[in-house]
Motif scaffolding. Structure first.
Motif, PDB file in Angstrom:
ATOM      1  N   VAL A 181       3.009  -1.908  -2.213  1.00 40.29           N
ATOM      2  CA  VAL A 181       3.112  -0.503  -1.771  1.00 40.29           C
ATOM      3  C   VAL A 181       3.600  -0.252  -0.554  1.00 40.29           C
ATOM      4  O   VAL A 181       3.996   0.855  -0.279  1.00 40.29           O
ATOM      5  N   ARG A 232       7.361   1.288   0.230  1.00 41.72           N
ATOM      6  CA  ARG A 232       6.905   2.973   0.760  1.00 41.72           C
ATOM      7  C   ARG A 232       8.271   3.617   0.841  1.00 41.72           C
ATOM      8  O   ARG A 232       9.024   3.209   1.570  1.00 41.72           O
ATOM      9  N   ASP A 285      13.726   9.219  -1.475  1.00 42.19           N
ATOM     10  CA  ASP A 285      13.109   8.178  -2.196  1.00 42.19           C
ATOM     11  C   ASP A 285      11.805   8.703  -3.042  1.00 42.19           C
ATOM     12  O   ASP A 285      11.079   8.103  -3.754  1.00 42.19           O
ATOM     13  N   LEU A 286      11.237   9.807  -2.651  1.00 45.77           N
ATOM     14  CA  LEU A 286       9.985  10.219  -3.302  1.00 45.77           C
ATOM     15  C   LEU A 286      10.192  10.564  -4.588  1.00 45.77           C
ATOM     16  O   LEU A 286      10.935  11.364  -4.816  1.00 45.77           O
ATOM     17  N   ALA A 327      -5.159  10.741  -4.914  1.00 46.92           N
ATOM     18  CA  ALA A 327      -4.859   9.711  -4.384  1.00 46.92           C
ATOM     19  C   ALA A 327      -3.652   8.869  -4.807  1.00 46.92           C
ATOM     20  O   ALA A 327      -3.424   9.019  -6.011  1.00 46.92           O
ATOM     21  N   GLY A 328      -2.926   8.192  -4.005  1.00 46.46           N
ATOM     22  CA  GLY A 328      -1.784   7.526  -4.358  1.00 46.46           C
ATOM     23  C   GLY A 328      -0.418   8.238  -5.043  1.00 46.46           C
ATOM     24  O   GLY A 328       0.215   7.499  -5.887  1.00 46.46           O
ATOM     25  N   LYS A 383       1.533  11.613  -0.624  1.00 45.52           N
ATOM     26  CA  LYS A 383       1.177  12.296   0.406  1.00 45.52           C
ATOM     27  C   LYS A 383       1.608  11.609   1.982  1.00 45.52           C
ATOM     28  O   LYS A 383       2.425  12.277   2.527  1.00 45.52           O
ATOM     29  N   SER A 386       3.046   8.946   2.154  1.00 44.85           N
ATOM     30  CA  SER A 386       4.605   8.541   2.508  1.00 44.85           C
ATOM     31  C   SER A 386       5.397   9.715   2.766  1.00 44.85           C
ATOM     32  O   SER A 386       6.563   9.401   3.702  1.00 44.85           O
ATOM     33  N   ASN A 428      -7.367  14.993   0.282  1.00 43.41           N
ATOM     34  CA  ASN A 428      -7.395  14.810  -1.224  1.00 43.41           C
ATOM     35  C   ASN A 428      -7.968  16.225  -1.673  1.00 43.41           C
ATOM     36  O   ASN A 428      -7.609  16.705  -2.694  1.00 43.41           O
ATOM     37  N   VAL A 440       1.653  11.970 -10.207  1.00 45.84           N
ATOM     38  CA  VAL A 440       3.105  11.623 -10.598  1.00 45.84           C
ATOM     39  C   VAL A 440       3.126  11.453 -12.130  1.00 45.84           C
ATOM     40  O   VAL A 440       2.383  10.571 -12.708  1.00 45.84           O
ATOM     41  N   ARG A 465       0.490   4.554  -6.751  1.00 40.83           N
ATOM     42  CA  ARG A 465       0.181   3.470  -5.788  1.00 40.83           C
ATOM     43  C   ARG A 465      -0.403   2.308  -6.896  1.00 40.83           C
ATOM     44  O   ARG A 465      -0.096   1.281  -6.690  1.00 40.83           O
TER      45      ARG A 465
HETATM   46  N1  LIG Z   1       5.693   9.868  -4.978  1.00 41.82           N
HETATM   47  C1  LIG Z   1       5.846   8.633  -4.844  1.00 41.82           C
HETATM   48  N2  LIG Z   1       7.140   8.360  -4.559  1.00 41.82           N
HETATM   49  C2  LIG Z   1       7.432   6.843  -4.181  1.00 41.82           C
HETATM   50  N3  LIG Z   1       6.520   5.894  -4.184  1.00 41.82           N
HETATM   51  C3  LIG Z   1       5.097   6.437  -4.032  1.00 41.82           C
HETATM   52  C4  LIG Z   1       4.765   7.842  -4.618  1.00 41.82           C
HETATM   53  N4  LIG Z   1       3.740   7.949  -4.446  1.00 41.82           N
HETATM   54  C5  LIG Z   1       2.880   6.510  -4.141  1.00 41.82           C
HETATM   55  N5  LIG Z   1       3.805   6.097  -3.980  1.00 41.82           N
HETATM   56  C6  LIG Z   1       3.599   4.386  -3.836  1.00 41.82           C
HETATM   57  O1  LIG Z   1       2.462   4.291  -3.373  1.00 41.82           O
HETATM   58  C7  LIG Z   1       1.859   3.953  -2.173  1.00 41.82           C
HETATM   59  C8  LIG Z   1       1.033   4.741  -1.469  1.00 41.82           C
HETATM   60  O2  LIG Z   1       1.188   6.032  -1.471  1.00 41.82           O
HETATM   61  P1  LIG Z   1       0.537   7.086  -0.276  1.00 41.82           P
HETATM   62  O3  LIG Z   1      -0.067   6.447   0.608  1.00 41.82           O
HETATM   63  O4  LIG Z   1       1.780   7.866   0.157  1.00 41.82           O
HETATM   64  O5  LIG Z   1      -0.209   7.755  -1.325  1.00 41.82           O
HETATM   65  P2  LIG Z   1      -1.158   9.204  -0.773  1.00 41.82           P
HETATM   66  O6  LIG Z   1      -1.144  10.216  -1.727  1.00 41.82           O
HETATM   67  O7  LIG Z   1      -1.018   9.559   0.576  1.00 41.82           O
HETATM   68  O8  LIG Z   1      -2.716   8.440  -1.112  1.00 41.82           O
HETATM   69  P3  LIG Z   1      -4.125   8.600  -0.488  1.00 41.82           P
HETATM   70  O9  LIG Z   1      -4.602   9.804  -0.382  1.00 41.82           O
HETATM   71  O10 LIG Z   1      -5.055   7.457  -1.074  1.00 41.82           O
HETATM   72  O11 LIG Z   1      -3.706   8.212   1.112  1.00 41.82           O
HETATM   73  C9  LIG Z   1       3.177   3.920  -1.277  1.00 41.82           C
HETATM   74  O12 LIG Z   1       3.630   3.189  -0.259  1.00 41.82           O
HETATM   75  C10 LIG Z   1       4.415   4.055  -2.368  1.00 41.82           C
HETATM   76  O13 LIG Z   1       4.613   2.553  -2.557  1.00 41.82           O
END
Ligand SMILES: Nc1ncnc2c1ncn2[C@@H]1O[C@H](COP(=O)(O)OP(=O)(O)OP(=O)(O)O)[C@@H](O)[C@H]1O
Length: 506
Positions: free
Chosen positions: A8, A12, A18-19, A52-53, A56, A58, A143, A164, A201
């Motif tokens: 992860v 990232r 890349d998102l 989560a995951g 955001k 990223s 969140n 997603v 994630r």
């Molecule tokens: N939309 C996305 N595109 C590409 N990779 C993603 C995406 N969402 C999550 N990931 C993968 O999941 C990992 C964690 O994502 P990220 O920390 O940005 O999530 P988050 O929404 O901030 O979660 P949290 O609220 O738990 O912090 C990233 O490092 C990436 O590997």
């Protein structure tokens, strides 16, 4: 080590392009960032909110990279009092006016919805103030949008990040497989994506877990329902050990298919693995175990009073206690282990079953109770197995397997001597009878019964002759005809029909 890098982190997204998914929010975010290029916009901060995951954090970092901005991050593990926020974010927010440079600094405030606890006393107010006056862009990540104060919300652009979609995850997972040289079909990726429930994630973590030590993945390698449960317990453990927010850690345990009785074993097993990874964290482990012991006391009360309401206190103590006992957040990848206590219990149970199994055979042979057979007699048979004169006969008659011989002799593994006893017993069984009815001792026992009856008969005859008791003579006739019937097979199964034997048969 390569294996210990979390995918992860490794994968990232480096750029907003890349998102995966949430295109509209990403476009709005980029527009907001562009508005900073021509001065300070009306809304100086954005809130990225959603489950989560989903990307955001990223997205915030990718935006900074795309615009070549520096970043200053304040996450929930930092002390977010008003003073600290003023010091870090406040001075950063005035950077350009102090230095006269045009380079921006993106201030990222993670877990912004968790700023009303004690540690963040006054933090929310300070953030509200900074957002209104900053000359640097600010991204708040949350969140739960409603965890933010109305003042903060009204001065920010709210951008929602949704879960997603499974089909959008597949290209991201595929890219990782290509980079890691892992062969797998689309079906595998579809299954991983479906299992993730919108959390990319989790999908990436699942992929790393299943690909560990392989270069090909098949659909059967993924997700049995047991694995699903395990994945969710692993996720909850991640939250408990890595988060600094007790509330979110507690929430992560709500959907678990584990009772607090089980959860405490998981935490107990993994607490030293997770908190022991850095130097100077011994205190964290000690504090963590203090909370676990308090939780355990509540679990004891639940069992004693059958009051399941108390589970709540046990859960809070074990999860929130573990969260607050850490002074460092470990970022590395820790492979969580299932509780070794369960494995030991399983081994004990298997041993107990073997003990009872042998005892029932001894009890049958000696016509003794299970309790006596399990203790004294089993001990005696163990001694006999160590004596060359009896060992093979005991092994034949009790139909002992090699492991059972090891158990009865109190050994730890199969030695040459034990193997020899077992082999000889096997040979004897195949010579004298089949495995189900060890006729060797059957014959011996039948002969003893005959001899005994003959002796009884002689005695009766003698006493009848001396007393002239015709009744006794009649009885003797009846008894006289008995020995033949005794040896006849009973209609009952062979095992039940066997005459009971005592130790003296050996
Ligand atoms: N939309 C996305 N595109 C590409 N990779 C993603 C995406 N969402 C999550 N990931 C993968 O999941 C990992 C964690 O994502 P990220 O920390 O940005 O999530 P988050 O929404 O901030 O979660 P949290 O609220 O738990 O912090 C990233 O490092 C990436 O590997």
């Amino acid at each position: 080590m390569e294996e210990s890098i979390e995918w992860v982190e490794k994968y990232r997204p480096k750029s907003l392009s890349d998102l995966v998914g949430n295109k509209k929010s990403v476009v709005d975010m980029r527009e907001w960032a562009e508005s900073w290029l021509s001065g300070v916009p009306e809304k100086r901060a954005v809130i990225l909110h959603g489950p989560a995951g989903v990307g955001k954090t990223s997205a915030a970092h990718a935006l900074a990279k795309d615009f070549e901005w520096e970043t200053i991050e304040l996450n929930a593990s930092d002390q977010r009092t008003a003073g600290a926020i003023e010091r870090v974010a406040g001075s950063a927010s005035k950077m350009s006016s102090l230095t006269g440079t045009s380079t921006k600094r993106l201030i990222i405030l993670d877990e912004a919805d968790n700023m009303h606890g004690n540690a963040d006393r006054g933090g929310a107010r300070a953030v509200g103030g900074i957002i209104k006056t900053t000359d640097q862009p600010i991204v708040l990540i949350a969140n739960d949008l409603y965890g933010l104060t109305p003042t903060i919300r009204s001065s920010c652009i709210e951008l929602k990040f949704n879960s997603v979609q499974a089909r959008s995850m597949i290209p991201a997972l595929k890219r990782i497989c290509v980079e890691e040289n892992i062969m797998c079909g689309v079906g595998v990726l579809e299954k991983l994506a479906d299992n993730a429930g919108g959390d990319l994630r989790s999908a990436v973590k699942d992929l790393q877990a299943v690909a560990l030590g392989r270069d090909e993945i098949y659909i059967e390698d993924i997700a049995t329902s047991e694995r699903d449960t395990k994945e969710s317990i692993f996720k909850a453990l991640g939250k408990i050990f890595k988060s600094t927010d007790p509330k979110s850690a507690l929430q992560a345990t709500y959907g678990l298919d584990e009772t607090p009785e089980n959860l405490i074993h998981w935490i107990d097993e993994n607490l030293p693995l997770q908190y022991g990874t850095q130097e100077g964290t011994e205190e964290d482990i000690i504090t963590g175990y203090r909370y676990l012991s308090k939780a355990d006391r509540y679990l004891g009360r639940v069992r004693k009073r059958q009051s399941y309401r108390l589970w709540r206190y046990a859960s809070v103590l074990m999860t929130c206690g573990t969260v607050v006992s850490k002074t460092h957040v470990s970022r590395g990848f820790t492979k969580y282990q299932p509780p070794s206590f369960w494995r030991k219990m399983g081994q004990l149970r298997a041993k107990r079953d073997m003990r009872d199994n042998i005892a029932s055979r001894i009890g049958y042979h000696c016509n003794e109770s299970m309790r006596y057979s399990r203790t004294d007699l089993a001990h005696l048979y163990g001694r006999m197995l160590k004596d060359d004169a009896y060992a093979v006969d005991v092994a034949v008659d009790l139909e002992l397997s090699v492991d059972e011989i090891v158990y009865l002799t109190g050994g730890k593994k199969v030695t040459k001597g034990i193997q020899k006893i077992y082999d000889l017993a096997q040979a004897q069984r195949s010579t004298y009878g089949n495995d189900d009815a060890p006729v060797f001792f059957e014959k011996k026992a039948a002969k003893k019964v005959q001899d005994k009856k003959q002796m009884d008969l002689n005695q009766i005859m003698e006493s009848a002759a001396s007393k002239g008791n015709t009744e006794a003579a009649e009885t003797s006739k009846t008894v006289n005809s008995a020995p033949k019937d005794e040896t006849k097979p009973d209609p009952k199964p062979a095992a039940k029909a066997k005459p009971q034997r005592t130790l003296f048969d050996f």
